[in-house]
Design an enzyme around this catalytic site. Structure first.
Site, PDB file in Angstrom:
ATOM      1  N   SER A   1     -22.178   3.218  -0.174  1.00  0.00           N
ATOM      2  CA  SER A   1     -22.104   4.005   1.063  1.00  0.00           C
ATOM      3  C   SER A   1     -23.249   4.993   1.211  1.00  0.00           C
ATOM      4  O   SER A   1     -23.508   5.501   2.302  1.00  0.00           O
ATOM      5  CB  SER A   1     -20.783   4.771   1.114  1.00  0.00           C
TER       6      SER A   1
ATOM      7  N   TYR B   1       0.857  -1.185   0.000  1.00  0.00           N
ATOM      8  CA  TYR B   1       0.000   0.000   0.000  1.00  0.00           C
ATOM      9  C   TYR B   1       0.892   1.234   0.000  1.00  0.00           C
ATOM     10  O   TYR B   1       1.536   1.554   0.999  1.00  0.00           O
ATOM     11  CB  TYR B   1      -0.895   0.042   1.242  1.00  0.00           C
TER      12      TYR B   1
ATOM     13  N   GLY C   1     -17.018   2.281  -1.506  1.00  0.00           N
ATOM     14  CA  GLY C   1     -17.816   3.506  -1.443  1.00  0.00           C
ATOM     15  C   GLY C   1     -19.064   3.475  -2.293  1.00  0.00           C
ATOM     16  O   GLY C   1     -19.939   4.330  -2.138  1.00  0.00           O
TER      17      GLY C   1
ATOM     18  N   LEU D   1     -18.380  -1.691   1.871  1.00  0.00           N
ATOM     19  CA  LEU D   1     -19.172  -0.671   1.179  1.00  0.00           C
ATOM     20  C   LEU D   1     -18.864  -0.678  -0.321  1.00  0.00           C
ATOM     21  O   LEU D   1     -19.180   0.288  -1.022  1.00  0.00           O
ATOM     22  CB  LEU D   1     -18.884   0.720   1.770  1.00  0.00           C
TER      23      LEU D   1
END
Length: 331
Positions: free
Chosen positions: A212, A56, A209, A206
């Site tokens: 969401s 990451y 998003g 989610l």
């Protein structure tokens, strides 16, 4: 903070974990100060499970967490690290390296970047088709014996691979995408985990998003936001998926909660052996997500959610074709 045990052999952790990827990578630029403040707020709220990956931001996320750890008690937190993904300087994924020597090398760098003497849960992020899973898990098991790792996890593995890995060493959890619109695990993988006493840490709760309640069709994405290539965010697929979100929003509002809280609480409701990972990189989104801890569904609520967002209704796969090909869990 409520707690749950991670598998039959794993640690007791907070009922929700903090997924830190977005603080460094994949969704475009993030605010460093806000990321650190969000980490602090999560720990102060009782979150103990912290999830990252050595790839990451090419180590940036681990260094960020290492900085955050300086103001918190290390022994109160459970650090979960994924490893093995290969990327070029432009961030493109090149494959996966699960060789024992590579795994031990990656671990050494993670320990240094995080500034810790051990990692609580260490896991290959994908299956290396060129390396038997027994060899990869065997290498991590050696690191457990040496004291550098406490527990072993898996990520995006199918049932056959999970069974083979579990014969080598105790596996505490499988990290895999699971949400109202990503339910493939329910057919075979989740039953396998429960048979073997392995927990699940669920990411993508989610759907990056999408569900969401905050995502709109007009929302602009940064050029380095990997959702630009996500099939669920494209054209007619996006229209169809946002219609599902509106149906879920109606159910959530009738319950007195937000759309995101309904989606997160649904994942948490699937079993005490499932820990949703909250990928918040802002305090307001974290606060909203943690509110899902207080949401309890009746049978009628769950039926309404299922009707609003049926299991097979989502349009598009969860990754682009090239990335889907790396998922042992999808084979």
């Amino acid at each position: 903070m409520k707690t749950r045990k991670l598998g039959k052999t794993g640690p007791v952790v907070s009922a929700f974990g903090l997924g830190c990827m977005g603080m460094s990578d994949m969704y475009g630029p993030s605010d460093r100060a806000e990321s650190l403040a969000t980490f602090d707020a999560a720990v102060e709220a009782g979150v103990t499970l912290i999830d990252t990956g050595d790839f990451y931001g090419m180590g940036h996320n681990e260094m960020l967490i290492g900085e955050a750890l300086k103001t918190h008690k290390r022994d109160k937190l459970v650090l979960s690290v994924k490893t093995g993904a290969l990327r070029d300087p432009n961030g493109q994924f090149l494959g996966f390296d699960g060789r024992p020597a590579a795994i031990k090398n990656f671990l050494a760098y993670s320990l240094k970047r995080l500034g810790v003497d051990h990692i609580d849960i260490y896991r290959p992020s994908r299956l290396d088709p060129a390396v038997p899973i027994e060899d990869t898990i065997g290498a991590i098991s050696e690191m457990v014996q040496a004291g550098y790792v406490r527990h072993i996890g898996l990520s995006e593995m199918g049932s056959e691979t999970i069974r083979r890995a579990a014969k080598v060493a105790p596996i505490v959890d499988l990290q895999i995408e699971y949400s109202l619109v990503s339910r493939g695990v329910e057919k075979d993988i989740l039953p396998t985990l429960r048979e073997l006493g392995i927990g699940m840490t669920a990411y993508g709760v989610l759907s990056r998003g999408l569900i969401s309640g905050h995502w709109t069709k007009a929302q602009a994405m940064n050029a380095r936001d990997f959702r630009n290539t996500g099939p669920r965010f494209q054209g007619d697929n996006l229209d169809a998926n946002l219609a599902l979100v509106e149906a879920l929003r109606a159910v959530a509002e009738a319950k007195g909660v937000t759309t995101a809280q309904a989606a997160i609480a649904w994942v948490a409701s699937r079993g005490d052996d499932i820990i949703p990972l909250i990928g918040a990189r802002r305090r307001d989104r974290l606060s909203e997500a943690l509110g899902a801890l207080e949401v309890n569904f009746t049978a009628e609520d769950l039926a309404a959610i299922e009707a609003a967002m049926p299991a097979q209704a989502v349009a598009g796969t969860r990754y682009a074709t090239a990335m889907m090909s790396h998922l042992d869990s999808e084979r």
